[in-house]
Design a protein around this motif. Structure first.
Motif, PDB file in Angstrom:
ATOM      1  N   THR A   1       0.858  -1.329   0.046  1.00 24.88           N
ATOM      2  CA  THR A   1      -0.154  -0.041   0.138  1.00 24.88           C
ATOM      3  C   THR A   1       0.968   1.310   0.131  1.00 24.88           C
ATOM      4  N   ALA A   2       0.065   2.480  -0.131  1.00 24.10           N
ATOM      5  CA  ALA A   2       0.895   3.606   0.025  1.00 24.10           C
ATOM      6  C   ALA A   2       1.286   4.055   1.329  1.00 24.10           C
ATOM      7  N   GLU A   3       0.542   3.430   2.146  1.00 21.71           N
ATOM      8  CA  GLU A   3       1.119   3.688   3.617  1.00 21.71           C
ATOM      9  C   GLU A   3       2.300   2.853   3.809  1.00 21.71           C
ATOM     10  N   ASP A   4       2.466   1.543   3.305  1.00 21.22           N
ATOM     11  CA  ASP A   4       3.566   0.893   3.368  1.00 21.22           C
ATOM     12  C   ASP A   4       4.795   1.272   2.736  1.00 21.22           C
ATOM     13  N   MET A   5       4.691   1.901   1.553  1.00 21.72           N
ATOM     14  CA  MET A   5       5.672   2.619   1.077  1.00 21.72           C
ATOM     15  C   MET A   5       5.972   3.937   1.521  1.00 21.72           C
ATOM     16  N   TYR A   6       5.248   4.815   2.204  1.00 21.92           N
ATOM     17  CA  TYR A   6       5.587   5.773   2.837  1.00 21.92           C
ATOM     18  C   TYR A   6       6.575   5.530   4.059  1.00 21.92           C
ATOM     19  N   ASN A   7       5.982   4.582   4.898  1.00 21.16           N
ATOM     20  CA  ASN A   7       6.957   3.949   6.099  1.00 21.16           C
ATOM     21  C   ASN A   7       8.137   3.740   5.787  1.00 21.16           C
ATOM     22  N   ASN A   8       8.144   2.959   4.900  1.00 18.11           N
ATOM     23  CA  ASN A   8       9.628   2.465   4.512  1.00 18.11           C
ATOM     24  C   ASN A   8      10.698   3.468   3.928  1.00 18.11           C
ATOM     25  N   MET A   9       9.940   4.370   3.036  1.00 23.92           N
ATOM     26  CA  MET A   9      10.786   5.303   2.389  1.00 23.92           C
ATOM     27  C   MET A   9      11.389   6.493   3.676  1.00 23.92           C
TER      28      MET A   9
END
Length: 401
Positions: free
Chosen positions: A253-261
């Motif tokens: 998800t976008a939230e997953d991508m945000y947190n990892n970035m």
């Protein structure tokens, strides 16, 4: 500099094939591992046994001669190669590659490889000047193939002019210089790249996504590794193989991508956000599958976090590059994004252009830097585009590199 390199040497049917024997010997003496593929016509000039003795490797002449039942020979060779050299390259083989024809071991392997391909033409002076040959050469150059131009002189056919295969020493010098120029440009640097789409669930069966395949981001990761970088690739759901040497983190998800970035951002020198992240997601996600109804369905959507904008706010010493996929006014929108997200550079992709955009193996882009520099990269393979972009980025990182 060629020591330890895996080199596939393609030999085609011309009198200059005898020079390929010397080339094989000299490459082997340089410490390279050389595997030779010969066309049927090449074997009329030089015996495969000659190349086997010089390279101390098996020689390939037949697509259907599978030497190892556990592997498909032409795919295995294509993946094995660090460099692919065709010397001599006849007009016939050049025409095959330019038109996607794969009807023998050599042409099939060339189309399957992702290694740099160097073509050293050798033919009659009038053949080399023929419009069809020139057209094919231009097409291959646009796709990122590299050329070692033939020399001028007396040709076997009796003519004097351009068309003589370059000497083995010169071919090796070109390979060596190219390798030296590109090696280590990002040595010691940490590079963070995002790639692919995100998926925003509606229920356990359905989700919203986009057409991104991840190919551009994966090409950037592959080429950055080749330049010596330590690469972390944060990838949305894609059907792609992780580039060798790359640390891959899968997200959905976008939230997953945000947190990892955000978590990885501070530890990197260069950050390239090539992923196509969803701007909106369903406000409510259903635990069970939604059942079909007679009436229309209305789903309320909410904004996802703006990853690139947040990275721009947090930026300290990082060189931050964004991507913009546009369908109109692409330069105008790209410049606005460059400023509004506090980027160092942006790569603008007009996805309406022929051969560009999502899910394709080719692309053409415009690179913009905050200094005002604007550079167009013509239609080429995504790996070639990635190489060009990284060279521009390294140049603009300057002393900060």
């Amino acid at each position: 500099m060629l020591n330890g390199k895996n080199i596939v040497l393609g030999v085609t049917g011309g009198i200059a094939a005898y020079k390929a024997c010397s080339l094989t010997s000299k490459l082997t003496q340089q410490g390279a591992s050389v595997k030779v593929i010969m066309t049927k016509s090449a074997a009329e000039f030089v015996s495969p046994l000659t190349f086997q003795a010089l390279s101390r490797q098996p020689v390939y002449t037949d697509t259907f001669d599978e030497k190892n039942p556990e592997k498909i020979a032409h795919i295995d060779l294509a993946d094995w190669a660090d460099l692919f050299v065709i010397a001599p390259a006849t007009a016939n083989l050049i025409g095959k590659i330019a038109n996607g024809i794969a009807d023998d071991m050599l042409s099939t392997t060339i189309l399957a490889t992702e290694a740099d391909v160097y073509i050293a033409p050798a033919m009659n002076v009038h053949m080399y000047a023929h419009p069809a040959v020139r057209k094919n050469l231009i097409q291959l150059e646009q796709w990122g193939y590299k050329f070692i131009e033939p020399g001028d002189g007396y040709l076997a056919c009796g003519y004097v002019g351009k068309g003589r295969l370059e000497e083995p020493e010169t071919i090796i010098k070109v390979l060596d210089q190219d390798d030296h120029a590109s090696r280590g440009l990002l040595e010691g640097k940490n590079v963070l790249i995002s790639a692919g789409p995100t998926q925003e669930s509606v229920d356990p069966v359905r989700f919203f996504t986009n057409h991104s395949s991840g190919k551009m981001g994966y090409a950037l990761a592959r080429q950055a590794t080749n330049l010596g970088a330590t690469v972390t690739l944060i990838s949305g759901p894609v059907d792609l193989t992780t580039p060798q040497g790359v640390k891959r983190i899968d997200v959905q998800t976008a939230e997953d991508m945000y947190n990892n970035m955000i978590e990885a951002f501070d530890h990197n020198d260069l950050v390239i956000k090539a992923a196509a992240v969803a701007d909106y997601r369903p406000k409510v996600t259903f635990e069970h599958k939604m059942k079909k109804k007679q009436d229309d369905l209305i789903l309320e959507m909410e904004r996802t976090k703006d990853i690139l904008k947040e990275l721009g706010k947090r930026k300290s010493s990082q060189f931050l590059v964004g991507f913009a996929a546009e369908t109109d006014k692409y330069l105008e929108y790209g410049r606005k994004k460059l400023v509004s997200k506090n980027l160092d550079a942006i790569v603008i992709n007009d996805i309406t252009a022929e051969g560009a955009g999502f899910r394709k193996d080719t692309n053409q882009v415009t690179y913009l830097h905050t200094s005002g520099k604007q550079q167009q990269l013509a239609l080429s393979s995504k790996d070639e585009i990635a190489k060009g972009l990284l060279q521009l980025i390294v140049s603009d990182m300057g002393e900060g590199l």
